[in-house]
Design an enzyme around this catalytic site. Structure first.
Site, PDB file in Angstrom:
ATOM      1  N   THR A  44      36.426  37.790  34.329  1.00  0.00           N
ATOM      2  CA  THR A  44      37.502  38.678  34.362  1.00  0.00           C
ATOM      3  C   THR A  44      38.087  39.790  34.800  1.00  0.00           C
ATOM      4  O   THR A  44      38.919  40.595  35.110  1.00  0.00           O
ATOM      5  CB  THR A  44      37.898  39.099  32.227  1.00  0.00           C
ATOM      6  OG1 THR A  44      37.096  37.806  31.786  1.00  0.00           O
ATOM      7  CG2 THR A  44      38.955  39.385  32.083  1.00  0.00           C
ATOM      8  N   LYS A  60      43.649  41.594  26.804  1.00  0.00           N
ATOM      9  CA  LYS A  60      42.175  42.906  26.686  1.00  0.00           C
ATOM     10  C   LYS A  60      42.581  43.676  27.152  1.00  0.00           C
ATOM     11  O   LYS A  60      42.868  43.885  28.272  1.00  0.00           O
ATOM     12  CB  LYS A  60      41.929  41.519  27.493  1.00  0.00           C
ATOM     13  CG  LYS A  60      41.240  40.406  27.023  1.00  0.00           C
ATOM     14  CD  LYS A  60      40.186  39.862  28.483  1.00  0.00           C
ATOM     15  CE  LYS A  60      39.938  37.795  27.843  1.00  0.00           C
ATOM     16  NZ  LYS A  60      38.742  37.258  28.170  1.00  0.00           N
ATOM     17  N   HIS A 100      32.876  30.433  32.254  1.00  0.00           N
ATOM     18  CA  HIS A 100      32.965  30.749  33.880  1.00  0.00           C
ATOM     19  C   HIS A 100      31.905  31.935  34.424  1.00  0.00           C
ATOM     20  O   HIS A 100      30.877  32.437  33.968  1.00  0.00           O
ATOM     21  CB  HIS A 100      34.655  31.663  33.728  1.00  0.00           C
ATOM     22  CG  HIS A 100      34.966  32.406  32.694  1.00  0.00           C
ATOM     23  ND1 HIS A 100      34.632  33.584  34.037  1.00  0.00           N
ATOM     24  CD2 HIS A 100      35.438  32.557  31.888  1.00  0.00           C
ATOM     25  CE1 HIS A 100      35.050  34.611  32.928  1.00  0.00           C
ATOM     26  NE2 HIS A 100      35.406  33.726  31.661  1.00  0.00           N
TER      27      HIS A 100
END
Length: 559
Positions: A94, A176, A493
Site C-alpha cells: 500500500t 488509511k 498482496h
C-alpha cells in the site's frame, strides 16, 4: 437490490448548502453528453484535479466487473482507459504504491520501499519503522506511532502546484493514513484519514467544525447495527462458503454488522462512502475548483483492500463491494456535476491482489498454495542457526521481500550467514529467487514497457540502499504468504507477479473523446501527464514517469 446507505444518510446529517444526493437518485448517473467533436479533440483545462486510488483494485478486478458497472465506474470506463497500468516495482504494498501515484517517482526514488522496514540504527528499541511515521517521537513504536510524511523523499503533484502558485488548495482524504499522506505530500491544506472512531490528522490537529460534523454523522451510522445486503444477480455464483479450517469460512458474508463494530465497518462499503462524504464536504466548503487557480484533491478508498484481506477478492463480498463502490462514485460525481465544478478525474490503484488459495484451487488454479511454515521468520532463523552454528537472531524481516542481516554479527559471520541464507532460501520449493542488495544496487534502472521487465528490474524499481534489505526474497506465483488463515487475514498482496502489479488507469473529463489503449504504462506516468494538462512545468529527470497523450486525435497534451 438492497444497497447500503452509502453517502445519503451521512450527507443528510450535514448542514451543507448543496442539495442532498437523495434528490438526485432519479437522475441518470452515466457520463454527461459528450461535447462537440472540435471540443473533444482539445486538451482539458480542469479547475479541479481529482485523483482517486482504490486500494487493492487489480486489473483483473476491473476486467471482471467492468460490464456490471452502471454508475460512477461506468463513467470512468467510458473515458480514456489504460487497462494495463502497472505499479511496476516488486514491492506491491500500500505505501509504496500510493507513493508513486502523484509523485511520478518509483519507490526507489520516493524512499517508500515497503509498508515498513527495519532500521537497526533507530534510537528506540523497536527497530521496525512504519512508512508513514516519525520514529524519533519519544514513546512511540511501529504499532503505536506518530503519523508523519518524514520518509517521503520527493514532492507530490499538489506540492508542485502549490509551489508554482501558492493559491492552489491541496486536499487529501483516505481510509488509511499512508494513502492520505503519500498522495497528499508535505504541504497540504487539509489532510484526513479514518482513525477508527472518526477522521483524524496529524497529532495535535483538532477536527475542524466540518470534519467534526462529518465524524458525528459517521459515528451515528457506525453506532447502528446494519443488516446484510442482498446479493446482486451477478454475485450469486460467488455466494458459496469456502472452508479455511478451524470452522472459519468466507464467501457468504454480506456485510451484516453489529452496532459499533469499527473493524467490520472498515472492511465494508460503508467505509468508502464515508471517505467520499468527507471529500464532497471539503470540496463544497472550500469551493475547490471555483477560483482562478487549479486545485487538487486526492482520495484513497481503502475498503477494497480490507475486504480483500478479510474475505479474499474472489468471493461474493468483493462482488457486492464493486456494486456499492460503483454507486458511491456515481453519487460523488453527480454531486460535483450539480455544483458545476470543472473537474478531471484519474482513477487507479496502489496494487492488485491474489485470491485465497482455497477458492483459487476450486476455480482451476491447481498450484495456488499457502506459505509453508518452514518459511516463517522464526523457522528461517532456526534453520540458519543450525546451518552456520551461529546463534541468532541472524535475519530480520520476511517471510518474503526484504531480509536484513543482523548488524550485531562480526563481518566474517555476516558473510557466512548471508551465504547460508541464500543457499537455504533458494532451495525452498516456494521460493522463486533470492537477490542480494549489492546485486540489485549494481543493476541498471529499468526501462521500457513495465510488462517486459525482469524480476531483477522490478526489484530495482523499489530498492533503496539505505532502507532496503540485504536480501530480497521473491516467492513463486500464487503462493499466499499467510500460513494460517484462521487467525487473521486470509489473502494478501506484495508479490512481483502480474496480479499484484497490474492496475487500471482511467482518465475522465467532461467532453473527453473515449478511447482505450492496451499498451502497458506505469502509475508514475500519471503525475507528468496531469502536469502537462494543467501546464505545470516539470524539469527533465525530476520524475521517473513520462507524459501520456490522453487526448484523442491530432492534438496532444504532452509537450
Amino acid at each position: 437490490m438492497k444497497l447500503y446507505h452509502n453517502a445519503l444518510p451521512l450527507l443528510g446529517l450535514l448542514s451543507l448548502s448543496a442539495a442532498p444526493l437523495a434528490a438526485q437518485q432519479s437522475a441518470p448517473q452515466s457520463a454527461p453528453n459528450p461535447a462537440p467533436a472540435a471540443a473533444q479533440d482539445a486538451a482539458p483545462r480542469p479547475k479541479l484535479v481529482v485523483v482517486i486510488s482504490i486500494d487493492q483494485f487489480s486489473g483483473n478486478l476491473f476486467e471482471e466487473y467492468r460490464q456490471t458497472y452502471a454508475m460512477g465506474m461506468k463513467r470512468l470506463a467510458n473515458g480514456v482507459v489504460f487497462p494495463s497500468g502497472y505499479q511496476s516495482h516488486a514491492a506491491t504494498e500500500t505505501c509504496p504504491g500510493h507513493s508513486t501515484i502523484t509523485t511520478g517517482a518509483r519507490p526507489a526514488r520516493t524512499g517508500i520501499i515497503a509498508n515498513e522496514w527495519v532500521d537497526q540504527g533507530a534510537a528506540r528499541q523497536d527497530k521496525t519503522v512504519y512508512c508513514a511515521e516519525d520514529e524519533t517521537v519519544p514513546g512511540t513504536n511501529s504499532g503505536d506511532y506518530a503519523a508523519s510524511n518524514l520518509h517521503l523523499r520527493v514532492p507530490t503533484l499538489g506540492e508542485r502546484m502549490k509551489a508554482a502558485n501558492p493559491a492552489t488548495r491541496v486536499v487529501s482524504v483516505a481510509g488509511k493514513d499512508r494513502a492520505a499522506i503519500m498522495m497528499g505530500g508535505h504541504n497540504v491544506d487539509q489532510l484526513w484519514w479514518w482513525g477508527g472512531n472518526g477522521f483524524v490528522s496529524y497529532r495535535g490537529t483538532a477536527p475542524s467544525p466540518l470534519v467534526a460534523q462529518v465524524n458525528a454523522g459517521v459515528m451515528k451510522l457506525l453506532g447502528e447495527a446494519q443488516p446484510g445486503l442482498e446479493v446482486p444477480a451477478q454475485c450469486t455464483s460467488r455466494d458459496r462458503a469456502i472452508a479455511l479450517g478451524g470452522g472459519k469460512t468466507v464467501g457468504t458474508g454480506h456485510f451484516a454488522r453489529a452496532a459499533g463494530d469499527a473493524k467490520a465497518f472498515r472492511a465494508s462499503p460503508e467505509a468508502d462512502a464515508a471517505v467520499l462524504v468527507l471529500a464532497t464536504s471539503l470540496i463544497e466548503q472550500m469551493q475547490l475548483g471555483k477560483q482562478a487557480q487549479t486545485d487538487i484533491i486526492t482520495i484513497g478508498l481503502s475498503a477494497n483492500d480490507y475486504i480483500g484481506h478479510t474475505y479474499g477478492p474472489g468471493g461474493a463480498e468483493m462482488c457486492i463491494q464493486q456494486a456499492q463502490l460503483d454507486q458511491s462514485l456515481g453519487e460523488f460525481f453527480a454531486r460535483l456535476d450539480k455544483d458545476g465544478v470543472d473537474y478531471m478525474v484519474v482513477l487507479t490503484a496502489d496494487h492488485g491482489g491474489l485470491d485465497l488459495p482455497e477458492r483459487a484451487r476450486e476455480n482451476g488454479a491447481a498450484d495456488a498454495q499457502r506459505l509453508d511454515a518452514t518459511l516463517a521468520p522464526a523457522a528461517v532463523n532456526a534453520a540458519l542457526e543450525k546451518a552456520t552454528g551461529i546463534k541468532g537472531p541472524l535475519l530480520m524481516g520476511g517471510p518474503f521481500g526484504d531480509y536484513w542481516l543482523s548488524r550485531a554479527l562480526p563481518p566474517a559471520d555476516r558473510a557466512k550467514v548471508q551465504a547460508a541464507a541464500i543457499k537455504w532460501l533458494s532451495a525452498q520449493p516456494q521460493v522463486q529467487t533470492v537477490f542480494t542488495g549489492a546485486q540489485i544496487a549494481a543493476s541498471p534502472a529499468p526501462a521500457g514497457p513495465p510488462d517486459t521487465w525482469t524480476l531483477l528490474q522490478e526489484a530495482k524499481a523499489s530498492y533503496d540502499p539505505q532502507r532496503s534489505g540485504d536480501l530480497i526474497v521473491l516467492l513463486k506465483p500464487r503462493v499466499t504468504p499467510i500460513v494460517d488463515p484462521t487467525k487473521g487475514y486470509v489473502s494478501t498482496h506484495g508479490s512481483p507477479w502480474i496480479y499484484d502489479r497490474r492496475v487500471p488507469i482511467l482518465f475522465w473529463w467532461k467532453g473527453a473523446s473515449a478511447f482505450e489503449q492496451p499498451l502497458s504504462i506505469e502509475t508514475v506516468d500519471i503525475a507528468p501527464t496531469l502536469a502537462s494538462i494543467i501546464k505545470l512545468p516539470v524539469k527533465a529527470g525530476d520524475m521517473d514517469g513520462r507524459c501520456i497523450d490522453i487526448v484523442a486525435g491530432p492534438v496532444s497534451n504532452c509537450p
